[in-house]
Design a protein around this motif. Structure first.
Motif, short mmCIF file in Angstrom:
data_model
loop_
_atom_site.label_atom_id
_atom_site.label_comp_id
_atom_site.label_asym_id
_atom_site.label_seq_id
_atom_site.Cartn_x
_atom_site.Cartn_y
_atom_site.Cartn_z
N GLU A 147 -5.78 3.46 11.87
CA GLU A 147 -7.02 4.24 11.80
C GLU A 147 -7.35 4.66 10.36
N LEU A 148 -6.37 4.53 9.45
CA LEU A 148 -6.57 5.00 8.08
C LEU A 148 -7.13 3.95 7.14
N GLY A 149 -7.19 2.70 7.58
CA GLY A 149 -7.70 1.66 6.69
C GLY A 149 -7.75 0.31 7.38
N SER A 170 3.94 6.63 12.61
CA SER A 170 4.18 5.63 11.55
C SER A 170 4.22 4.23 12.13
N GLN A 171 3.20 3.88 12.89
CA GLN A 171 3.11 2.55 13.48
C GLN A 171 1.65 2.16 13.63
N PHE A 172 1.42 0.87 13.90
CA PHE A 172 0.06 0.35 13.98
C PHE A 172 -0.40 0.10 15.41
N GLU A 221 -5.48 9.27 2.61
CA GLU A 221 -5.85 8.37 1.52
C GLU A 221 -4.91 7.16 1.46
N VAL A 222 -5.48 6.01 1.19
CA VAL A 222 -4.74 4.75 1.07
C VAL A 222 -5.01 4.18 -0.31
N PHE A 276 0.84 -1.19 0.00
CA PHE A 276 0.00 0.00 0.00
C PHE A 276 0.88 1.24 0.00
N LYS A 277 0.28 2.34 -0.45
CA LYS A 277 0.90 3.64 -0.21
C LYS A 277 -0.17 4.51 0.40
#
Length: 190
Positions: free
Chosen positions: A32-34, A15-17, A181-182, A5-6
């Motif tokens: 949280e973005l996807g 920058s972590q999950f 956006e993903v 993904f980008k």
């Protein structure tokens, strides 16, 4: 089958999950973005104050190859003041910055003034306005990635970073994406 993904990492996201014990619980995370597969990892990092292109993958080999090699990373940087050609030349040749309390000379890089300035969506936390003096935009392309390196480099030549947006990693570009956006990328071409 691995997934890639980008994303356009927005300002204020880590920058972590997952939260580590050192991370405050109210921080915003990439998850949280996807809806990403459980084994998804960020390839490299952008600090919380930075924005732009961040690559994600479920393939640890791809991640290691991109972060461990000489893949170029290009940043558009808004700096405080009107930067000149002398400072750009200093950046190109490498400047001394502090990494973990030790003096480090950055490797030569590509740098130039962006004119006209790039246009990005407004940031969630506004940058100061014109009453605080002029700003300028530059492009900096590195093959290394020390902690907060670009910010330290611009400060070393007397022009602190106000906004930092990564626009390219290898051949993958931010393009016309919007913050948060993903996009799935079938095969990275780095």
């Amino acid at each position: 089958m691995h997934k890639h993904f980008k994303i356009f990492k927005p300002y204020g996201f880590l920058s972590q999950f997952r939260s580590s014990q050192r991370t405050r619980r109210n921080k915003k995370m990439l998850g949280e973005l996807g809806n990403f597969p459980a084994e998804t990892m960020a390839i490299g990092r952008l600090d919380e104050d930075s924005e732009g292109l961040l690559l994600l993958t479920t393939d640890g080999k791809v991640s290691a190859e991109i972060t461990g090699s000489k893949v170029q990373k290009e940043y558009y940087v808004q700096v405080d003041g009107i930067i000149g050609t002398n400072e750009i030349q200093e950046l190109k040749e490498g400047v001394s910055i502090s990494i973990n309390g030790k003096n480090y000379k950055t490797k030569p890089c590509r740098a130039f003034i962006l004119d006209p300035a790039p246009v990005f969506p407004p940031r969630s936390k506004p940058i100061r306005d014109s009453r605080h003096g002029p700003t300028s935009w530059i492009s900096v392309t590195l093959t290394e990635g020390k902690f907060r390196q670009v910010r330290k480099m611009t400060a070393a030549v007397g022009f602190p970073t106000l906004r930092l947006v990564r626009v390219r990693v290898g051949n993958e570009k931010l393009e016309d994406m919007t913050p948060g956006e993903v996009r799935e990328v079938p095969n990275f071409k780095y």
